[in-house]
Write a protein that holds these residues in place. Structure first.
Motif, mmCIF file in Angstrom:
data_model
loop_
_atom_site.group_PDB
_atom_site.id
_atom_site.type_symbol
_atom_site.label_atom_id
_atom_site.label_comp_id
_atom_site.label_asym_id
_atom_site.label_seq_id
_atom_site.Cartn_x
_atom_site.Cartn_y
_atom_site.Cartn_z
ATOM 1 N N VAL A 176 101.382 0.284 59.598
ATOM 2 C CA VAL A 176 100.887 -1.084 59.398
ATOM 3 C C VAL A 176 102.049 -1.997 58.998
ATOM 4 O O VAL A 176 103.156 -1.531 58.707
ATOM 5 C CB VAL A 176 99.783 -1.123 58.314
ATOM 6 N N SER A 177 101.779 -3.293 58.949
ATOM 7 C CA SER A 177 102.802 -4.245 58.513
ATOM 8 C C SER A 177 103.171 -3.960 57.053
ATOM 9 O O SER A 177 102.390 -3.366 56.303
ATOM 10 C CB SER A 177 102.264 -5.675 58.643
ATOM 11 N N GLN A 178 104.370 -4.403 56.661
ATOM 12 C CA GLN A 178 104.802 -4.216 55.273
ATOM 13 C C GLN A 178 103.795 -4.854 54.313
ATOM 14 O O GLN A 178 103.473 -4.293 53.267
ATOM 15 C CB GLN A 178 106.188 -4.842 55.084
ATOM 16 N N GLU A 179 103.249 -5.993 54.722
ATOM 17 C CA GLU A 179 102.297 -6.709 53.875
ATOM 18 C C GLU A 179 101.021 -5.876 53.676
ATOM 19 O O GLU A 179 100.527 -5.739 52.555
ATOM 20 C CB GLU A 179 101.973 -8.060 54.545
ATOM 21 N N ALA A 180 100.502 -5.314 54.766
ATOM 22 C CA ALA A 180 99.303 -4.487 54.660
ATOM 23 C C ALA A 180 99.595 -3.227 53.849
ATOM 24 O O ALA A 180 98.760 -2.762 53.065
ATOM 25 C CB ALA A 180 98.790 -4.125 56.051
ATOM 26 N N ARG A 210 99.570 -4.044 50.263
ATOM 27 C CA ARG A 210 98.177 -4.203 49.825
ATOM 28 C C ARG A 210 97.558 -2.825 49.564
ATOM 29 O O ARG A 210 96.840 -2.621 48.590
ATOM 30 C CB ARG A 210 97.385 -4.944 50.916
ATOM 31 N N PHE A 211 97.860 -1.861 50.437
ATOM 32 C CA PHE A 211 97.357 -0.499 50.249
ATOM 33 C C PHE A 211 97.896 0.097 48.950
ATOM 34 O O PHE A 211 97.147 0.659 48.148
ATOM 35 C CB PHE A 211 97.740 0.372 51.450
ATOM 36 N N LEU A 228 83.600 3.681 49.032
ATOM 37 C CA LEU A 228 84.858 3.871 48.290
ATOM 38 C C LEU A 228 86.001 3.339 49.137
ATOM 39 O O LEU A 228 86.499 4.016 50.035
ATOM 40 C CB LEU A 228 85.075 5.364 48.002
ATOM 41 N N ARG A 229 86.384 2.087 48.879
ATOM 42 C CA ARG A 229 87.428 1.538 49.738
ATOM 43 C C ARG A 229 88.285 0.511 49.023
ATOM 44 O O ARG A 229 87.891 -0.067 48.015
ATOM 45 C CB ARG A 229 86.838 0.939 51.020
ATOM 46 N N ILE A 230 89.484 0.355 49.568
ATOM 47 C CA ILE A 230 90.377 -0.707 49.113
ATOM 48 C C ILE A 230 90.056 -1.921 49.972
ATOM 49 O O ILE A 230 90.139 -1.852 51.205
ATOM 50 C CB ILE A 230 91.851 -0.285 49.289
ATOM 51 N N GLU A 231 89.669 -3.004 49.333
ATOM 52 C CA GLU A 231 89.284 -4.184 50.113
ATOM 53 C C GLU A 231 90.506 -4.811 50.785
ATOM 54 O O GLU A 231 91.624 -4.713 50.288
ATOM 55 C CB GLU A 231 88.583 -5.205 49.207
ATOM 56 N N GLY A 232 90.252 -5.443 51.912
ATOM 57 C CA GLY A 232 91.323 -6.169 52.603
ATOM 58 C C GLY A 232 92.215 -5.287 53.468
ATOM 59 O O GLY A 232 93.229 -5.740 53.966
ATOM 60 N N LEU A 233 91.850 -4.009 53.610
ATOM 61 C CA LEU A 233 92.610 -3.104 54.489
ATOM 62 C C LEU A 233 91.756 -2.844 55.716
ATOM 63 O O LEU A 233 90.671 -2.291 55.602
ATOM 64 C CB LEU A 233 92.845 -1.768 53.793
ATOM 65 N N ASP A 234 92.258 -3.222 56.873
ATOM 66 C CA ASP A 234 91.451 -3.035 58.070
ATOM 67 C C ASP A 234 92.330 -2.496 59.186
ATOM 68 O O ASP A 234 93.329 -3.116 59.552
ATOM 69 C CB ASP A 234 90.819 -4.374 58.472
#
Ligand code: CUA
Length: 341
Positions: free
Chosen positions: A215-219, A222-223, A328-334
């Motif tokens: 994924v991108s560095q930004e994503a 976020r993870f 059970l999830r980290i929001e904003g990760l798609d």
């Protein structure tokens, strides 16, 4: 009988759902570019040698065939210094060239890039655990990496020998109990990369798959933030709440969910299961269609799975557990829409 079996097998492969073709010649890393370059050279020499040998053979067979009523053997001769020197020197040259190219690629691939992150990979029958060194986070089966950043993968096993192989990214490396083996590579393209255990390890060797999600560095940041500060979200509805209770009773002894009483270490970490694209160690899409039979009778759908069947769970119970672990999830990760390799 066996012909029918083969036809059925080939038809099954042709009609099977997973039609992915892992192509190491469509490389997404410098590592596989080197492998592809070597393959082209070796293939070129092989084609050349094949052409010369079959050409000479065909020429000889046609030219010296028996004609009309010729009798007996044709004139025989032995030894030809010039020819023998030639057919010693040419193969030696080919081997020297291939050796040189191989050494060049090996040296290029051995160079450890600066600023690499390290991930510890542990193989289990039949799944994978990932621990990010220095970040204090882990994940199972799906390894999330930032694009363009070199990664060192330290590989070991907790039971028997496996082999970690995300073919479009890097060569395979054995996972050996008590030994740490290493790989490093830099993923250059965002996407979901298919991985496969490449060492026969039991009934579900073929089903011991995984994904590397680039994924991108930004994503990725976020993870990492989401995983470091993770608190399992509180159930938002009755079904999920029922699933939470059932999970604690049935699953928590083997599985961990960060920030809850579930701290089992026998099975995969399920802290961010809702972010997973697959279930059963990369075997199926993460949907109820596959998740519910998996929860109820894991060895029934994946031979040799160490997770026991839960005959006492009704379909509704399994649905509730599925709802809970998907929450059970980290929001904003798609990861939807990432290309698949
Ligand atoms: Cu693990 Cu094959």
């Amino acid at each position: 009988g066996s012909i029918v079996l083969w036809v059925a097998l080939l038809l099954g492969l042709a009609l099977g759902q997973d039609t992915r073709v892992v192509n190491i010649l469509d490389p997404s890393t410098s590592y596989n570019r080197e492998v592809g370059r070597l393959l082209v050279w070796v293939m070129a020499f092989a084609v050349l040698i094949f052409g010369v040998v079959t050409g000479a053979l065909t020429y000889t067979v046609v030219k010296f065939r028996k004609r009309g009523n010729e009798q007996g053997e044709p004139p025989q001769f032995h030894g030809n210094d010039r020819l023998e020197i030639l057919w010693t020197i040419i193969p030696t040259l080919i081997i020297v060239i291939i050796f040189g190219l191989t050494a060049q690629s090996m040296i290029a691939n051995a160079k450890l890039p600066a600023g690499a992150m390290t991930v510890k990979v542990t193989g289990y029958q039949f799944w994978w655990d990932y621990e990010y060194e220095g970040l204090g986070i882990r994940n199972s089966n799906e390894l999330i990496l930032p694009v363009g950043k070199p990664v060192i993968v330290e590989i070991t096993s907790k039971d028997i020998i496996h082999s970690w192989w995300p073919a479009s990214l890097v060569g395979k490396q054995d996972a050996i109990p008590g030994v740490t083996t290493r790989l490093h590579f830099t993923p250059e393209k965002e996407g979901i990369y298919y991985g496969q255990c490449a060492e026969l390890c039991g009934a579900s060797h073929a089903n011991m798959r995984f994904r590397v999600i680039v994924v991108s560095q930004e994503a990725f940041d976020r993870f990492v933030r989401g995983a470091q500060n993770y608190r399992a979200p509180e159930p938002q509805d009755a079904l999920t709440r029922q699933g939470q209770g059932l999970f604690q009773q049935n699953c928590a002894a083997c599985h961990a969910v960060k920030g809850t009483a579930a701290q089992g270490v026998i099975g995969p970490d399920l802290s961010y299961f809702g972010n997973r694209t697959t279930v059963g160690s990369g075997l199926w899409e993460n949907t109820d269609t596959y998740l519910i039979p998996w929860i109820k009778n894991s060895p029934g759908v994946k031979p040799g799975s160490k997770m026991p069947p839960f005959a006492q769970l009704s379909d509704d119970d399994a649905k509730a557990i599925a709802a809970y672990i998907k929450s059970l999830r980290i929001e904003g990760l798609d990861f939807q829409g990432l290309p698949q390799f």
